[in-house]
Design a protein around this motif. Structure first.
Motif, PDB file in Angstrom:
ATOM      1  N   THR A   1     -50.306  -7.374  -3.415  1.00 29.36           N
ATOM      2  CA  THR A   1     -49.023  -6.952  -2.822  1.00 29.36           C
ATOM      3  C   THR A   1     -49.255  -5.986  -1.673  1.00 29.36           C
ATOM      4  O   THR A   1     -48.651  -6.126  -0.598  1.00 29.36           O
ATOM      5  CB  THR A   1     -48.137  -6.288  -3.899  1.00 29.36           C
ATOM      6  N   ARG A   2     -50.145  -5.033  -1.861  1.00 32.14           N
ATOM      7  CA  ARG A   2     -50.452  -4.059  -0.810  1.00 32.14           C
ATOM      8  C   ARG A   2     -51.015  -4.763   0.423  1.00 32.14           C
ATOM      9  O   ARG A   2     -50.620  -4.468   1.563  1.00 32.14           O
ATOM     10  CB  ARG A   2     -51.442  -3.008  -1.323  1.00 32.14           C
ATOM     11  N   GLU A   9     -48.187  -6.551   2.279  1.00 32.88           N
ATOM     12  CA  GLU A   9     -47.308  -5.608   2.979  1.00 32.88           C
ATOM     13  C   GLU A   9     -47.985  -5.012   4.212  1.00 32.88           C
ATOM     14  O   GLU A   9     -47.336  -4.740   5.216  1.00 32.88           O
ATOM     15  CB  GLU A   9     -46.852  -4.510   2.027  1.00 32.88           C
ATOM     16  N   GLU A  10     -49.301  -4.808   4.157  1.00 35.38           N
ATOM     17  CA  GLU A  10     -50.044  -4.276   5.304  1.00 35.38           C
ATOM     18  C   GLU A  10     -50.448  -5.379   6.279  1.00 35.38           C
ATOM     19  O   GLU A  10     -51.116  -5.111   7.273  1.00 35.38           O
ATOM     20  CB  GLU A  10     -51.299  -3.539   4.805  1.00 35.38           C
ATOM     21  N   LEU A  30     -42.049 -12.751  -0.486  1.00 32.95           N
ATOM     22  CA  LEU A  30     -42.625 -11.595   0.228  1.00 32.95           C
ATOM     23  C   LEU A  30     -43.533 -12.062   1.360  1.00 32.95           C
ATOM     24  O   LEU A  30     -43.488 -11.527   2.472  1.00 32.95           O
ATOM     25  CB  LEU A  30     -43.416 -10.720  -0.760  1.00 32.95           C
ATOM     26  N   GLN A  70     -42.932 -11.251   5.353  1.00 33.59           N
ATOM     27  CA  GLN A  70     -43.921 -10.556   6.178  1.00 33.59           C
ATOM     28  C   GLN A  70     -44.355 -11.437   7.353  1.00 33.59           C
ATOM     29  O   GLN A  70     -44.728 -10.928   8.398  1.00 33.59           O
ATOM     30  CB  GLN A  70     -45.143 -10.178   5.328  1.00 33.59           C
TER      31      GLN A  70
END
Length: 189
Positions: free
Chosen positions: A153-154, A157-158, A182, A186
């Protein structure tokens, strides 16, 4: 033409010639009404009560007490077939075919994370290089797979994740059901 009718009674015996004709089944002989049956060879209905005939083998799988995990699996399958599945869940039913799957696993094997032993050797080699030349730049970290829901997940998101592989048989499915959304979100930003 005269017609002769023969009658026999119990007290009078049948003539020998007529008796022989009856056995052979000749046309002229009077028909025997019913021959006596042997009581040893008579057919009788089978009796499956205790101490009598053995009943035939039956398929009793329906009556077996299955382990709980088996009954749960079966009930889950029945429910999945009967209920309408939302698209976010249905996408986990569409899995890769065998050829694509083997290619993916080969690719993932190339980027397999290093073991503790390999990491210790790498750090030892880097420490020796640094000891010999203090100004030397540390070697660039090798690309490898990241796993675990928090780390993945990190990375998404990055925007560091290049490809996200999600297993289709995660249980409970709520852990990963939001990951595709997600990734798309993104991708758009």
């Amino acid at each position: 033409a005269t017609v002769s009718v023969l009658y026999w009674t119990k007290d009078r015996k049948m003539p020998g010639k007529v008796k022989a004709d009856l056995k052979k089944g000749k046309k002229g002989a009077p028909k025997q009404i019913e021959s006596e049956k042997n009581p040893l060879l008579t057919a009788r209905p089978r009796n499956f009560t205790i101490g009598n005939d053995i009943p035939p083998k039956r398929d009793v799988t329906r009556f077996v007490r299955w382990p709980k995990y088996v009954t749960r699996q079966r009930q889950k399958r029945v429910l999945e077939r009967r209920l309408k599945v939302p698209p976010s869940l249905n996408q986990f039913r569409l899995t890769l075919d065998k050829g694509t799957k083997t290619e993916l696993f080969k690719l993932m094997a190339k980027y397999q994370p290093e073991s503790q032993k390999q990491k210790a050797e790498r750090l030892q080699a880097e420490a020796e290089k640094k000891k010999a030349d203090p100004k030397a730049q540390p070697a660039k970290k090798k690309n490898c797979l990241k796993y675990g829901i928090q780390q993945v997940t990190r990375m998404i998101e990055e925007k560091k994740a290049k490809m996200v592989v999600i297993a289709h048989d995660v249980d409970p499915i709520e852990i990963v059901v939001w990951l595709p959304a997600l990734c798309k979100a993104q991708e758009e930003h």
